[in-house]
Design a protein around this motif. Structure first.
Motif, mmCIF file in Angstrom:
data_model
loop_
_atom_site.group_PDB
_atom_site.id
_atom_site.type_symbol
_atom_site.label_atom_id
_atom_site.label_comp_id
_atom_site.label_asym_id
_atom_site.label_seq_id
_atom_site.Cartn_x
_atom_site.Cartn_y
_atom_site.Cartn_z
ATOM 1 N N VAL A 64 0.848 -1.192 0.000
ATOM 2 C CA VAL A 64 0.000 0.000 0.000
ATOM 3 C C VAL A 64 0.882 1.240 0.000
ATOM 4 O O VAL A 64 1.919 1.277 0.682
ATOM 5 N N ALA A 65 0.489 2.247 -0.765
ATOM 6 C CA ALA A 65 1.175 3.541 -0.742
ATOM 7 C C ALA A 65 0.139 4.652 -0.856
ATOM 8 O O ALA A 65 -0.953 4.460 -1.424
ATOM 9 N N PHE A 66 0.473 5.830 -0.314
ATOM 10 C CA PHE A 66 -0.405 7.000 -0.370
ATOM 11 C C PHE A 66 0.307 8.159 -1.057
ATOM 12 O O PHE A 66 1.544 8.256 -1.036
ATOM 13 N N GLN A 67 -0.499 9.058 -1.631
ATOM 14 C CA GLN A 67 0.019 10.307 -2.190
ATOM 15 C C GLN A 67 -0.790 11.462 -1.626
ATOM 16 O O GLN A 67 -2.024 11.469 -1.701
ATOM 17 N N ASP A 68 -0.113 12.439 -1.049
ATOM 18 C CA ASP A 68 -0.757 13.636 -0.510
ATOM 19 C C ASP A 68 -0.683 14.729 -1.554
ATOM 20 O O ASP A 68 0.408 15.234 -1.871
ATOM 21 N N ALA B 211 -2.243 16.754 4.154
ATOM 22 C CA ALA B 211 -2.372 18.194 4.309
ATOM 23 C C ALA B 211 -3.192 18.789 3.174
ATOM 24 O O ALA B 211 -3.811 19.841 3.315
ATOM 25 N N SER B 212 -3.213 18.102 2.021
ATOM 26 C CA SER B 212 -3.967 18.558 0.857
ATOM 27 C C SER B 212 -5.418 18.097 0.947
ATOM 28 O O SER B 212 -5.763 17.218 1.746
ATOM 29 N N ASP B 213 -6.279 18.699 0.116
ATOM 30 C CA ASP B 213 -7.679 18.288 0.082
ATOM 31 C C ASP B 213 -7.940 17.207 -0.957
ATOM 32 O O ASP B 213 -9.078 16.889 -1.272
ATOM 33 N N ARG B 214 -6.867 16.604 -1.473
ATOM 34 C CA ARG B 214 -7.002 15.501 -2.418
ATOM 35 C C ARG B 214 -5.770 14.616 -2.309
ATOM 36 O O ARG B 214 -4.713 15.042 -1.795
ATOM 37 N N GLY B 215 -5.900 13.389 -2.757
ATOM 38 C CA GLY B 215 -4.767 12.474 -2.661
ATOM 39 C C GLY B 215 -5.046 11.180 -3.383
ATOM 40 O O GLY B 215 -6.025 11.053 -4.130
ATOM 41 N N TYR C 39 -7.772 7.976 -6.918
ATOM 42 C CA TYR C 39 -7.581 9.388 -6.622
ATOM 43 C C TYR C 39 -8.899 9.933 -6.076
ATOM 44 O O TYR C 39 -9.952 9.783 -6.719
ATOM 45 N N GLY C 40 -8.850 10.565 -4.915
ATOM 46 C CA GLY C 40 -10.075 11.087 -4.318
ATOM 47 C C GLY C 40 -9.770 12.095 -3.235
ATOM 48 O O GLY C 40 -8.604 12.389 -2.922
ATOM 49 N N ALA C 41 -10.818 12.670 -2.642
ATOM 50 C CA ALA C 41 -10.658 13.461 -1.436
ATOM 51 C C ALA C 41 -10.168 12.538 -0.330
ATOM 52 O O ALA C 41 -10.453 11.331 -0.362
ATOM 53 N N PRO C 42 -9.417 13.054 0.657
ATOM 54 C CA PRO C 42 -8.896 12.151 1.708
ATOM 55 C C PRO C 42 -9.963 11.259 2.321
ATOM 56 O O PRO C 42 -9.726 10.062 2.542
ATOM 57 N N GLU C 43 -11.138 11.832 2.590
ATOM 58 C CA GLU C 43 -12.177 11.032 3.234
ATOM 59 C C GLU C 43 -12.742 9.955 2.312
ATOM 60 O O GLU C 43 -13.405 9.033 2.774
ATOM 61 N N GLU C 44 -12.476 10.051 1.009
ATOM 62 C CA GLU C 44 -12.971 9.037 0.077
ATOM 63 C C GLU C 44 -12.011 7.865 -0.070
ATOM 64 O O GLU C 44 -12.415 6.790 -0.544
ATOM 65 N N ARG D 165 -1.089 -9.654 -15.016
ATOM 66 C CA ARG D 165 -1.279 -8.449 -14.225
ATOM 67 C C ARG D 165 -2.441 -7.604 -14.725
ATOM 68 O O ARG D 165 -2.739 -7.555 -15.930
ATOM 69 N N LEU D 166 -3.072 -6.955 -13.762
ATOM 70 C CA LEU D 166 -4.123 -5.982 -14.019
ATOM 71 C C LEU D 166 -3.735 -4.680 -13.332
ATOM 72 O O LEU D 166 -3.257 -4.688 -12.193
ATOM 73 N N VAL D 167 -3.966 -3.576 -14.007
ATOM 74 C CA VAL D 167 -3.706 -2.255 -13.438
ATOM 75 C C VAL D 167 -4.950 -1.404 -13.643
ATOM 76 O O VAL D 167 -5.488 -1.327 -14.752
ATOM 77 N N SER D 168 -5.422 -0.785 -12.562
ATOM 78 C CA SER D 168 -6.644 0.007 -12.622
ATOM 79 C C SER D 168 -6.402 1.372 -11.981
ATOM 80 O O SER D 168 -5.714 1.476 -10.954
ATOM 81 N N VAL D 169 -6.981 2.415 -12.592
ATOM 82 C CA VAL D 169 -6.906 3.777 -12.051
ATOM 83 C C VAL D 169 -8.326 4.316 -11.970
ATOM 84 O O VAL D 169 -9.091 4.226 -12.935
ATOM 85 N N SER D 170 -8.681 4.865 -10.803
ATOM 86 C CA SER D 170 -10.018 5.420 -10.587
ATOM 87 C C SER D 170 -9.906 6.839 -10.052
ATOM 88 O O SER D 170 -8.927 7.196 -9.387
ATOM 89 N N MET D 171 -10.938 7.627 -10.310
ATOM 90 C CA MET D 171 -10.992 9.003 -9.820
ATOM 91 C C MET D 171 -12.416 9.335 -9.421
ATOM 92 O O MET D 171 -13.370 9.035 -10.149
ATOM 93 N N THR D 172 -12.573 9.948 -8.245
ATOM 94 C CA THR D 172 -13.889 10.389 -7.810
ATOM 95 C C THR D 172 -14.207 11.756 -8.398
ATOM 96 O O THR D 172 -13.313 12.484 -8.845
#
Length: 418
Positions: free
Chosen positions: A43-47, A71-75, A94-99, A339-346
């Motif tokens: 698992v990794a995160f991006q701020d 610290a950002s409003d998205r990540g 990719y989403g708001a932190p709470e998402e 392998r499967l690679v998926s990218v999602s955005m809210t």
């Protein structure tokens, strides 16, 4: 002091660098939890637009938890799972932190103990042109006929609801004629259920209402119904075919047989006008009534471009805005059978970057613990699929439904030459 001098002094004061600005908001901590045994292996995160940083798991209250501060409003969050036959799945959201926490998987439906049990049973009050579908919990299902015992497998421990539906087959058409809903069954492994007798007072007729389907096009649509209780989650109505018109009946549980909190689900799906296109619409409800359900437009295929080919293949998929699918947009790529690679955005994330649905595979090679074999490699052909979701139902693997919740979805697939 003259009025003009006072005004100039006020302006200069307002523009002074010494003005105390409001402190930045405190960082938001995001926790993503999984039941033990279902957690990702990386698992990794991006701020915001910062660097991707690996998160190591901790154990809390029997759950495996990954955390990061924002610290950002998205990540973003990236997870890697290994499925059967050695195939890996890299998912980026990719989403708001709470998402970001919506990728958690702590639902009792999937996180029960590995111990399961089986029950034996039989049915009565069933004619020769009828059969019975017996379901329990969320996974147990079997077919039953008069004069034969059935075995109901994969039942989790604890009280479960059993739903048995009698279906009459007349020609090529199946019709649901009687239902038995038995609550809170908690028998030991191998026990025998009391007979499911469809001629007894325990059996009742289904409620029947009408659904009007719009936007189905020439391909038609199929519909089905589902019941959700504290001890049951499964389809129970017969599935009606693709091409029997825009107005049709659907079967449901009468309101008098429901408990507060029980929900029913009406689901419609059909092919779109584009090749390899499917659309769906879902409505959650308690009391039976006539509904109008509309399927949305086909997914407009994204525009693909290559960002880089080394050290991994990174692709961009740019989508146009389709307001009816305002919850989440996803694109997935399959490279051979490994392998499967998926990218999602809210939608919230897209709005915070100018309303652009620009889904880019991040470069994760070099992030601590990431294996190059999990990423895409330069190749001649990839299978891709794109999915978009709208409606009022929440995000996540198993979002909490409510009376009146809706969900609309669409997907499309094809082959890409990067």
């Amino acid at each position: 002091m003259k009025p003009l001098a006072i005004l100039l002094l006020a302006v200069l004061t307002a523009c002074s660098d010494n003005i105390m600005s409001a402190p930045p908001p405190p960082p938001t901590t995001v926790s993503v939890a999984y039941c033990t045994g279902l957690e990702p292996m990386w698992v990794a995160f991006q701020d915001g637009d910062g660097a991707w940083t690996r998160a190591l798991p901790t154990v809390s209250n029997g759950k495996v938890v990954f955390q990061s501060g924002f610290a950002s409003d998205r990540g973003g969050i990236a997870t890697v799972f290994r499925a059967g036959s050695g195939i890996t799945f890299l998912g980026v959201l990719y989403g708001a932190p709470e998402e970001l926490g919506t990728v958690s998987d702590t639902s009792p439906r999937f996180c029960g103990p590995p111990i399961v049990k089986s029950l034996v049973g039989s049915v009565a009050g069933v004619d020769s042109n009828e059969f019975v579908i017996v379901r329990a919990g969320s996974d147990a299902q079997t077919l039953a006929h008069a004069g034969h015992e059935f075995l109901l497998n994969v039942l989790p421990p604890g009280p479960q609801d059993i739903l048995a539906t009698r279906v009459a087959r007349i020609g090529a058409i199946d019709t649901l004629t009687k239902i038995i809903l038995r609550r809170g069954v908690d028998l030991p492994d191998g026990a025998t259920l009391p007979v499911l007798d469809f001629s007894s007072p325990e059996a009742f007729e289904p409620a029947v209402a009408s659904v009007s389907l719009s936007g189905i096009g020439t391909g038609g649509a199929a519909i089905s119904t589902r019941l959700i209780t504290s001890g049951f989650n499964g389809t129970f109505g017969v599935v009606t075919g693709q091409d029997i018109g825009t107005m049709r009946p659907y079967f449901a549980i009468p309101e008098a047989r429901l408990l507060p909190g029980d929900l029913q689900v009406l689901f419609a799906s059909g092919h779109g006008a584009s090749p390899n296109s499917v659309r769906s619409a879902t409505r959650f409800f308690h009391a039976v009534q006539d509904f109008t359900i509309g399927l949305g437009a086909d997914v407009v295929p994204p525009t693909f471009s290559t960002i880089a080919t080394a050290p991994s293949l990174r692709l961009r998929a740019r989508f146009v805005n389709q307001t009816e699918y305002g919850r989440r947009t996803s694109v997935s790529y399959q490279e051979d059978s490994t392998r499967l690679v998926s990218v999602s955005m809210t939608q919230d994330y897209a709005l915070r970057v100018g309303g652009i649905y620009d889904l880019v595979i991040p470069e994760l090679v070099g992030v601590a613990g990431f294996d190059r074999a999990w990423a895409l490699s330069a190749t001649n052909s990839l299978r891709w699929s794109a999915a978009r979701v709208g409606g009022t139902l929440g995000l996540g693997i198993d979002p909490a439904p409510f009376d009146g919740a809706t969900q609309r979805g669409a997907c499309i697939s094809d082959v890409l030459t990067p």
